[in-house]
Design a protein around this motif. Structure first.
Motif, PDB file in Angstrom:
ATOM      1  N   VAL A 169       0.845  -1.194   0.000  1.00 22.79           N
ATOM      2  CA  VAL A 169       0.000   0.000   0.000  1.00 22.79           C
ATOM      3  C   VAL A 169       0.882   1.247   0.000  1.00 22.79           C
ATOM      4  O   VAL A 169       0.670   2.176  -0.779  1.00 22.79           O
ATOM      5  N   GLN A 170       1.895   1.228   0.851  1.00 16.73           N
ATOM      6  CA  GLN A 170       2.837   2.356   0.934  1.00 16.73           C
ATOM      7  C   GLN A 170       3.479   2.608  -0.428  1.00 16.73           C
ATOM      8  O   GLN A 170       3.519   3.739  -0.915  1.00 16.73           O
ATOM      9  N   GLU A 171       3.965   1.523  -1.034  1.00 11.73           N
ATOM     10  CA  GLU A 171       4.632   1.634  -2.323  1.00 11.73           C
ATOM     11  C   GLU A 171       3.712   2.155  -3.410  1.00 11.73           C
ATOM     12  O   GLU A 171       4.038   3.085  -4.126  1.00 11.73           O
ATOM     13  N   ALA A 221       0.710   3.598  -3.245  1.00 11.30           N
ATOM     14  CA  ALA A 221       0.095   4.909  -3.051  1.00 11.30           C
ATOM     15  C   ALA A 221       1.131   6.007  -3.227  1.00 11.30           C
ATOM     16  O   ALA A 221       0.850   7.068  -3.775  1.00 11.30           O
ATOM     17  N   GLY A 222       2.374   5.746  -2.761  1.00 10.50           N
ATOM     18  CA  GLY A 222       3.406   6.765  -2.879  1.00 10.50           C
ATOM     19  C   GLY A 222       3.920   6.897  -4.294  1.00 10.50           C
ATOM     20  O   GLY A 222       4.445   7.937  -4.691  1.00 10.50           O
ATOM     21  N   GLU A 223       3.767   5.806  -5.063  1.00 10.90           N
ATOM     22  CA  GLU A 223       4.257   5.769  -6.434  1.00 10.90           C
ATOM     23  C   GLU A 223       3.652   6.849  -7.319  1.00 10.90           C
ATOM     24  O   GLU A 223       4.316   7.370  -8.202  1.00 10.90           O
ATOM     25  N   ASP A 224       2.384   7.170  -7.060  1.00 10.04           N
ATOM     26  CA  ASP A 224       1.688   8.096  -7.947  1.00 10.04           C
ATOM     27  C   ASP A 224       2.366   9.459  -8.014  1.00 10.04           C
ATOM     28  O   ASP A 224       2.450  10.058  -9.087  1.00 10.04           O
TER      29      ASP A 224
END
Lengths: 430, 430
Positions: B237-239, B241-244
């Motif tokens: 989720v961290q990866e 969501a932060g990817e955007d």
């Protein structure tokens, strides 16, 4: 579906998970939502409200009378009830609290006394805490005896005198240990304690780092007051990690269910700030009006220098903000990060300078070609450095680097880009 | 710390959690890392490697001989071993696999046969599956009897004939139920089954939506082949969501531990694309060279129109991309979202147009004031619509809206902004 065929709708909705029912209500048009909820009746229970998007929920709850709302929140876990109430206007909140049972009310009011987005707001009060002198059998009998206990727990917390946590024990370990073993022989003594005042983003990072399923929340005196479970953390991680893209763009909360006037208020503030910084760039350009009047092609080329600088700056910024948010960038490796961005910027700048310089030479003029090449190399390097130094500096002074960085970085790249290009052109070409 | 005083360092490191040791190694300079790991010796075990940043781990593992690497990966859970091996070059991967024990190797190779970022790659194979005709006592005795079982499980999976999952049972329920109750009387029959081929982002959304702790993974025939647990999901989720934020800025993977040459390769591609689109804007401006030569103040004002349009477009884009990523924006509410952005854009555009128009009138000229006001209102509305329509369209055609949207949106706002402002100015002012 909404009108008339209520029974069919009910039959369709009945087997759905509360989260799916909540999605269905969110998808309905604003003016149809209350009618839909009334039609679905008892299918829309406290669990559905707990799953609903906060903006949609706020609109729906404002339509309810305080007594119905109080009944609803009383059925929820404390953390969900708090999530519902904290979004409401002070006045509506008080009206609903006044209608609640004294004990539910006390629990909610206590949670609301913790700061917003702190561990105290998201913790659950229902947990299993056992004294350290018990053995496994006693723990199991205790859990069996109390029918009122919640089912959603994955670890047992062991407490010493004064209710201080001394260890945790996974249910799997408990299940696989003979009844006569003392609990303090099998508990894990190392545990991550969460102070009730801790920011939820910090809490989420702890859960992530140590792969926690649940963690004990302690008050200022170190007493166990609640627990945070990972299912709530997943939402927080999603929110906090996704927030950065929105904050960097200045879109505020950026939820598509946010009312238009709130979205307008959040975004226009940012656009006005951007208008202010754009005027600085305008001022820089206006210093070179004479040059542009004699060589209007400069006006056509200058946005390229600014656009690529802005883009390179945004890239460095996005990487840095993310590294800060995930605790990967700290005082210890700050200069290494700056050095790294500098090297990437030199490579990027050189590549773009060669491409653009060669293109301009080919189609326009050699001198103009190397002027724009030098300007863009300079601006991309400035952009890379600004992209890492601005958020690092803001972070050092305790500001959220995602919020204000991009205004600074774009201002720097715009003004520097225009200044370098037009300045160099004035000197060399006229 | 690194040189000489090894014993002191060891004493400091010993009580640390593997995740903290991994952090320590990441913070060391690249050239010191291998020496540090050697000095720490057995403190750097498989758990530490599992917690390490993938780029740092890749560098360190490439330095090891295949046999040592094989020993290391054999000690890990299958999902961690897969995470380590999937990042390596094909050649290194094969060398390590060849040195592994046949059964570990088979498990890893099977996992690697699933697509990258699918449930099959992140699932664990160690889980508790019990036949539905057992009672609670038998389940507990089975868990007690097998000392080899992993400790990290939170639910028991109940399977029917052919190993098809038929229900799940939380350990808390199991603990609180008398031994003679059949397991299928207390299991939850509704469960979220994860096909092994499902993308990890989809899996994460399911965990989030239904607040899952673990979920059964099934193969194409519906047989239980593994489970996914929430602690791995938190990372995903961290990866994702932060990817955007990174993808929107064109910074690729954007990890601060990514080697410089990879960061360069990811980012320069994007800058070159941006160079191409900036040339379109340059072309538009060059059509008005005559106008600018006669009225150079236009060159100073035109970046304002483009910058604010770009900013407004990015805001709408960030909101839309996020709503798509979290499944909040679907076919059913697409037009509502477009309508909403249109209304926000009208409000934003009108506010900025009034401010800027009044300012220009006051300091420069009335006609120029309303020309720029009209151009900026037009451009902000175009930006708002492009910010929602571009990602929605890309999503509809199966492309990731975070990746390519911002190039399109910026191109639209730049060209439209310059065209509207300079075009209107040519007609009205000359």
């Amino acid at each position: 579906v909404e009108e008339g065929r209520v029974e069919d709708a009910l039959r369709l909705v009945e087997p759905l998970h509360p989260a799916d029912v909540a999605d269905l209500i969110e998808l309905a048009r604003e003016e149809d939502r209350v009618a839909l909820i009334t039609a679905l009746g008892p299918e829309v229970d406290a669990d559905v409200y707990a799953e609903m998007n906060e903006h949609v929920r706020e609109l729906v709850i404002e339509e309810m009378d305080p007594q119905a709302a109080a009944e609803l929140t009383s059925e929820m876990d404390t953390d969900d009830a708090v999530a519902v109430l904290e979004d409401l206007e002070e006045e509506d909140q008080q009206a609903i609290l006044a209608e609640m049972q004294p004990d539910d009310r006390a629990a909610v009011e206590e949670a609301l006394s913790y700061p917003e987005e702190s561990a105290g707001r998201i913790m659950q009060r229902d947990l299993i805490a056992v004294p350290e002198h018990w053995n496994v059998g006693q723990v199991i009998d205790y859990m069996r005896s109390d029918a009122d206990l919640a089912d959603d727990f994955w670890e047992v917390f062991v407490v010493g005198p004064n209710h201080h946590p001394v260890g945790t024990c996974k249910l799997s370990t408990l299940l696989r240990t003979p009844r006569n073993v003392p609990i303090n022989a099998i508990m894990q003594e190392e545990q991550t304690l969460i102070p009730a005042q801790m920011d939820q983003e910090e809490v989420a990072l702890k859960f992530q780092k140590y792969a926690l399923i649940s963690a004990a929340v302690v008050d200022a005196e170190g007493r166990l007051v609640g627990m945070v479970t990972v299912d709530d953390i997943v939402h927080i991680v999603q929110e906090e990690a996704g927030e950065d893209a929105l904050l960097l763009s200045g879109a505020g909360e950026g939820d598509i269910n946010e009312p238009v006037r709130e979205a307008y208020r959040d975004r226009v503030r940012w656009l006005i700030a951007n208008l202010g910084t754009a005027l600085i760039a305008t001022f820089v350009i206006s210093m070179f009006e004479g040059t542009i009047a004699r060589l209007a092609i400069l006006a056509a080329l200058m946005p390229i220098v600014a656009a690529l600088g802005g883009n390179a700056g945004t890239q460095a910024l996005a990487v840095t903000v993310r590294a800060i948010a995930t605790n990967q960038l700290t005082g210890a490796n700050r200069w290494r990060a700056v050095n790294r961005e500098f090297r990437v910027a030199i490579l990027n700048g050189a590549t773009i300078a060669i491409l653009l310089g060669a293109g301009v030479t080919l189609f326009l003029d050699f001198t103009l070609g190397w002027v724009i090449a030098a300007a863009i190399l300079f601006n991309i390097v400035v952009a890379g450095l600004a992209g890492v130094l601005v958020p690092v500096t803001l972070d050092r002074f305790g500001a959220d680097p995602a919020v204000a960085s991009s205004v600074f970085v774009t201002t720097v790249t715009d003004t520097m880009g225009f200044f370098a290009f037009l300045g160099l052109a004035s000197v060399v070409l006229l």
